[in-house]
Design an enzyme around this catalytic site. Sequence first.
Site, PDB file in Angstrom:
ATOM      1  N   CYS A 104      13.913  11.150   6.448  1.00 21.48           N
ATOM      2  CA  CYS A 104      13.928  10.812   7.775  1.00 21.48           C
ATOM      3  C   CYS A 104      15.441  11.066   8.578  1.00 21.48           C
ATOM      4  O   CYS A 104      15.584  10.969   9.835  1.00 21.48           O
ATOM      5  CB  CYS A 104      13.476   9.426   8.018  1.00 21.48           C
ATOM      6  N   GLU A 152      10.236   1.418  10.610  1.00 23.28           N
ATOM      7  CA  GLU A 152      11.344   2.439  10.411  1.00 23.28           C
ATOM      8  C   GLU A 152      10.536   3.716  10.520  1.00 23.28           C
ATOM      9  O   GLU A 152       9.729   4.147  10.025  1.00 23.28           O
ATOM     10  CB  GLU A 152      12.132   2.227   9.166  1.00 23.28           C
ATOM     11  N   LYS A 187       0.713  -1.210  -0.089  1.00 23.98           N
ATOM     12  CA  LYS A 187       0.209   0.092  -0.026  1.00 23.98           C
ATOM     13  C   LYS A 187       0.954   1.213  -0.151  1.00 23.98           C
ATOM     14  O   LYS A 187       1.299   1.556   0.960  1.00 23.98           O
ATOM     15  CB  LYS A 187      -1.047  -0.017   1.130  1.00 23.98           C
ATOM     16  N   GLU A 222      10.308  15.745  15.855  1.00 21.91           N
ATOM     17  CA  GLU A 222      10.698  15.846  14.276  1.00 21.91           C
ATOM     18  C   GLU A 222       9.657  17.112  13.716  1.00 21.91           C
ATOM     19  O   GLU A 222       8.247  16.761  13.899  1.00 21.91           O
ATOM     20  CB  GLU A 222      10.371  14.458  14.060  1.00 21.91           C
TER      21      GLU A 222
HETATM   22  P1  NAD Z   1       2.731   8.302   8.332  1.00 23.54           P
HETATM   23  O1  NAD Z   1       2.802   7.579   9.415  1.00 23.54           O
HETATM   24  O2  NAD Z   1       1.478   9.336   8.280  1.00 23.54           O
HETATM   25  O3  NAD Z   1       2.305   7.207   6.860  1.00 23.54           O
HETATM   26  C1  NAD Z   1       3.025   6.348   6.588  1.00 23.54           C
HETATM   27  C2  NAD Z   1       2.076   5.043   6.016  1.00 23.54           C
HETATM   28  O4  NAD Z   1       1.251   4.430   6.843  1.00 23.54           O
HETATM   29  C3  NAD Z   1       1.199   5.768   4.744  1.00 23.54           C
HETATM   30  O5  NAD Z   1       1.066   4.847   3.739  1.00 23.54           O
HETATM   31  C4  NAD Z   1      -0.271   5.925   5.468  1.00 23.54           C
HETATM   32  O6  NAD Z   1      -1.105   5.695   4.596  1.00 23.54           O
HETATM   33  C5  NAD Z   1       0.034   4.583   6.426  1.00 23.54           C
HETATM   34  N1  NAD Z   1      -0.840   4.660   7.531  1.00 23.54           N
HETATM   35  C6  NAD Z   1      -1.291   5.661   8.274  1.00 23.54           C
HETATM   36  N2  NAD Z   1      -2.241   5.354   9.310  1.00 23.54           N
HETATM   37  C7  NAD Z   1      -2.337   3.811   9.272  1.00 23.54           C
HETATM   38  C8  NAD Z   1      -2.870   2.937  10.034  1.00 23.54           C
HETATM   39  N3  NAD Z   1      -3.845   3.321  10.890  1.00 23.54           N
HETATM   40  N4  NAD Z   1      -2.673   1.696   9.768  1.00 23.54           N
HETATM   41  C9  NAD Z   1      -1.842   1.465   8.617  1.00 23.54           C
HETATM   42  N5  NAD Z   1      -1.304   2.146   7.592  1.00 23.54           N
HETATM   43  C10 NAD Z   1      -1.275   3.472   8.327  1.00 23.54           C
HETATM   44  O7  NAD Z   1       4.071   8.925   7.488  1.00 23.54           O
HETATM   45  P2  NAD Z   1       4.321   9.845   6.416  1.00 23.54           P
HETATM   46  O8  NAD Z   1       3.814  11.233   6.985  1.00 23.54           O
HETATM   47  O9  NAD Z   1       3.893   9.089   5.102  1.00 23.54           O
HETATM   48  O10 NAD Z   1       5.822   9.998   6.419  1.00 23.54           O
HETATM   49  C11 NAD Z   1       6.703  10.674   7.217  1.00 23.54           C
HETATM   50  C12 NAD Z   1       7.453   9.823   8.322  1.00 23.54           C
HETATM   51  O11 NAD Z   1       7.956   8.643   7.827  1.00 23.54           O
HETATM   52  C13 NAD Z   1       8.313  10.660   9.163  1.00 23.54           C
HETATM   53  O12 NAD Z   1       8.122  10.750  10.405  1.00 23.54           O
HETATM   54  C14 NAD Z   1       9.836  10.190   8.845  1.00 23.54           C
HETATM   55  O13 NAD Z   1      10.691  10.415   9.657  1.00 23.54           O
HETATM   56  C15 NAD Z   1       9.403   8.690   8.583  1.00 23.54           C
HETATM   57  N6  NAD Z   1      10.228   7.998   7.796  1.00 23.54           N
HETATM   58  C16 NAD Z   1      10.936   7.221   8.335  1.00 23.54           C
HETATM   59  C17 NAD Z   1      12.055   6.456   7.688  1.00 23.54           C
HETATM   60  C18 NAD Z   1      13.008   5.548   7.987  1.00 23.54           C
HETATM   61  O14 NAD Z   1      13.505   4.795   7.396  1.00 23.54           O
HETATM   62  N7  NAD Z   1      13.093   5.691   9.435  1.00 23.54           N
HETATM   63  C19 NAD Z   1      11.999   6.684   6.008  1.00 23.54           C
HETATM   64  C20 NAD Z   1      11.217   7.615   5.545  1.00 23.54           C
HETATM   65  C21 NAD Z   1      10.228   8.339   6.429  1.00 23.54           C
END
Ligand code: NAD
Length: 498
Positions: A286, A252, A177, A387
Amino acid sequence: MSDPKTYLNYIGGEWVAARSGKTFENRNPADTRDVVGLFPDSGADDINDAVAAASAAYNAWRLTPAPKRGEIIFRASQILQQRKEEYAQDMTREMGKVLAETRGDVQEAIDMGFYMAGEGRRLHGVTTPSELPNKFQMSVRQPLGVCGLIAPWNFPMAIPSWKIFPALICGNTVVIKPAEDTPLSTYNLVQALIDAGLPKGVVNIVSGYGPSAGEPLVIHPDVKVVSFTGSTEVGKHVSKLCAEQFKHLSLEMGGKNPMIVMDDADLDLVLAGAVWGAFGTSGQRCTATSRVIAHRKIAAELTERMQAETRQIRVGNGLQEGMQMGPSINEGQLGVVQKYVGIGRDEGAQLVLGGERLSEGDLAHGFFHQPTIFGEVKRTMRIAQEEIFGPVVSIIPVDSLEEAIDVANDVPYGLSSAIYTRNVNNAFMAMRDLYTGIVYVNAPTIGAEIHLPFGGTKGTGNGKREGGTQVLDTYTEWKSLYVDYSGGLQRAQIDNAE
Ligand code: NAD
């Protein structure tokens, strides 16, 4: 403008609409008048279909020799190479980061594909001598079944590739997804796999929102592995859902990455690294450098020079060559940036540069924000702890290496860190004592390569790693095999002479 293209889910080798018939818009964050496409707004029914297709395809794929699986992944990487420019353009259009960076994002997927294709001829297990005569033993990796993969929007092809390719090479099947802001780049990745000859059902893509499409994937009982990259808040929720069924889970999540600058550092080098680390991808990595922990002896000079250097950054539509920084991903994320600028001001940090939304001319149609620097930041301030995920960096003055490392570690995250110094003792102490999954010396906090483990400590992760061969542990479990060819009963740990 012509009507936007409507995309479909890919389930069991067929392109299908969401059962509800609903779609959502994918808009260009640099110019919201531009609709990139309409994507299925999927729900639990669609996820159930995709998991059923992945389950049906599992046995044949599991039994396909790993080198043959690798050949398909290798071809997919070659296809990505051919389409690199086209897919980079698509990515900049849906995600906003500048072309130089989206080319790098596609390149990362290419690298990961070639790397994992080679793993098809390794996937090493372990042999070890038995304590008993005429007995052989070894341990091998077993695939787990259907993997549910959930990705964020900031690396919309690279991060899905870090998940899909290792899952496949190990013999698993996949339902992915993509993030709702950037589904097209993940579709492009899947298209490369389809064109490379991947059998039907082995990879399925279902687009939609987190609660309505992501959560049904996480809780589906036939999904054996969940790999999630995203915010710490959602990751914690996913973790609790997985715990109910003891699912294998890789998390992650967020970061608050520090760059330590000692008074002996080469400031020209620091400047280039700090500006790239803080404002590359508009701070939406990130691993972005969000704290510069500077020795007090050079903090004022560094602040001054960073201000001058950052002023030169060309902000605009990333599709235009020469642009260096694009927009925030969406209105909500821009709002978060603005909120934290307000918090920084209220906390008494010194606003050195930026702090405002950019809305001149065409920029008014996108989510642009000035690159922003806060100086004289205290370690406990919210802008130094939380963050932000935007183009905002905090400079925190300190008096010693020990204090710098203490400040660096004093946050709830532990993804990446860096130290700039010409003193080898400082460098080794930092490498030892910085409690992050990644440490750079004389390089910024961003720039990981795919063949080393990638991940973080504390609130960043749950001990798993992506990248490297370590990622294989997420997509396999170990099976130990004992073969006794003595012709008699030999009892381990029992004195057989008795
Ligand atoms: P997010 O948590 O809002 O969403 C990430 C994914 O999770 C999306 O596909 C979203 O649709 C899905 N999601 C949301 N609610 C959900 C639920 N209840 N159940 C299952 N899936 C759900 O994050 P974002 O805004 O897309 O990304 C930014 C964040 O990602 C930042 O905190 C960043 O640091 C982190 N990030 C971490 C890494 C790493 O490797 N550590 C890499 C890239 C981004």
